[in-house]
Design an enzyme around this catalytic site. Structure first.
Site, short mmCIF file in Angstrom:
data_model
loop_
_atom_site.label_atom_id
_atom_site.label_comp_id
_atom_site.label_asym_id
_atom_site.label_seq_id
_atom_site.Cartn_x
_atom_site.Cartn_y
_atom_site.Cartn_z
N SER A 141 0.82 -1.21 0.00
CA SER A 141 0.00 0.00 0.00
C SER A 141 0.86 1.26 0.00
CB SER A 141 -0.97 -0.05 1.18
OG SER A 141 -2.08 0.77 0.93
N HIS B 56 -7.44 -6.12 0.72
CA HIS B 56 -6.27 -5.25 0.57
C HIS B 56 -5.04 -5.80 1.28
CE1 HIS B 56 -4.11 -1.55 -0.05
NE2 HIS B 56 -4.01 -1.31 1.24
#
Length: 293
Positions: A119, A273
């Site tokens: 991320s 995620h």
């Protein structure tokens, strides 16, 4: 677990890009090192970069497994303004990448390494690769693309909740969790955020070790990316890992990935995620295969 750390891809707004040479003096990053058993490996080590509000602590268990499976040393870093690394007002991706570059080439003097970023850490890893890091031979980016977008609203709300906890001077993690519940119903997300709580002694209140004022000022910067498509290219092998339930790598930005990273491959795992946390075995197996290619 945490749902996302950066916003969706948007149109890039050109701006001046600083090089490592023109960036402010890098800070010395806190880190942990995992070795493959009692042996010293001659293989290229891994350098792992966490996401927003994360730290090296979140990777500790997985890093041990990565070192054992891959037979490589694994360095997990705290990026500036996270974990036990220094706090600085400046925290653009050029700043963050300059810190990591200094860690690799000046502090550890690595002449070959593989950088893994999740991320926000993935954006740092991409900025490092595109900005130039001679020792970086392979790049692994976990569930993020080289795009510009607004930070999700919940991440601004987390900052407000953490400030409220600091102001309340709580004496237990349970008190902090009660306050955080007003903002975030998911226990896993709350537990993740509360790993940043610390105190000097049992008689002192808990406080977040994150510099909330700096992060509040930089929250828009975290959604940015320092390069426009076609401006820079990283031609070495790159692996992008996508969670099938996540939208942060998608049909719109996959072509952009190829523009920046022409020698890249995309793998998808049945996860959200937090690909590495949800599918650790499969994640390490893909890493192992990529490193051996």
């Amino acid at each position: 677990m945490l749902r996302s750390t950066v916003g969706r891809t948007a149109v890039h707004t050109p701006r001046a890009v600083r090089t490592y040479a023109s960036a402010p003096t890098p800070v010395q990053l806190a880190f942990e090192k995992q070795a493959p058993g009692n042996l010293t490996s001659s293989k290229a080590p891994l350098v792992v970069l966490h996401g927003l509000y994360g730290s090296k602590q979140n990777w500790r268990s997985l890093a041990k497994g990565m070192a054992a499976k891959l037979g490589r040393e694994v360095y997990t870093l705290d990026l500036r303004n996270h974990g036990h690394s220094p706090h600085k007002r400046e925290c653009s991706y050029e700043d963050l990448a300059a810190d990591v570059n200094a860690f690799i080439e000046k502090e550890q003097k690595l002449d070959d390494c593989i950088v893994v970023g999740h991320s926000m850490g993935g954006k740092v890893a991409m900025a490092l690769a595109l900005g130039g890091c001679d020792a970086l031979s392979r790049l692994v980016v976990v569930d993020i693309a080289p795009g510009v977008g607004k930070i999700s609203p919940e991440f601004r709300a987390y900052l407000d909740a953490m400030k409220e906890i600091d102001d309340a001077k709580v004496m237990s993690r349970k008190e902090a969790d009660t306050i955080l519940q007003k903002t975030e119903p998911d226990l896993g997300v709350r537990q993740f955020l509360l790993t940043n709580l610390d105190r000097a002694s049992p008689s002192d209140p808990y406080q977040f070790r994150l510099p909330l004022h700096f992060l509040s000022n930089a929250i828009d910067e975290i959604g940015h990316f320092p390069y426009a498509p076609g401006e820079k290219v990283f031609e070495k092998p790159s692996l992008f890992l996508k969670g099938s339930k996540s939208k942060y790598i998608n049909s719109r930005n996959i072509p952009i990935i190829k523009q920046f990273f022409p020698d890249s491959q995309l793998e998808t795992l049945d996860a959200g995620h937090w690909v590495h946390a949800e599918k650790p075995k499969e994640f390490v197996e893909l890493l192992d295969r990529f490193c051996k290619e």
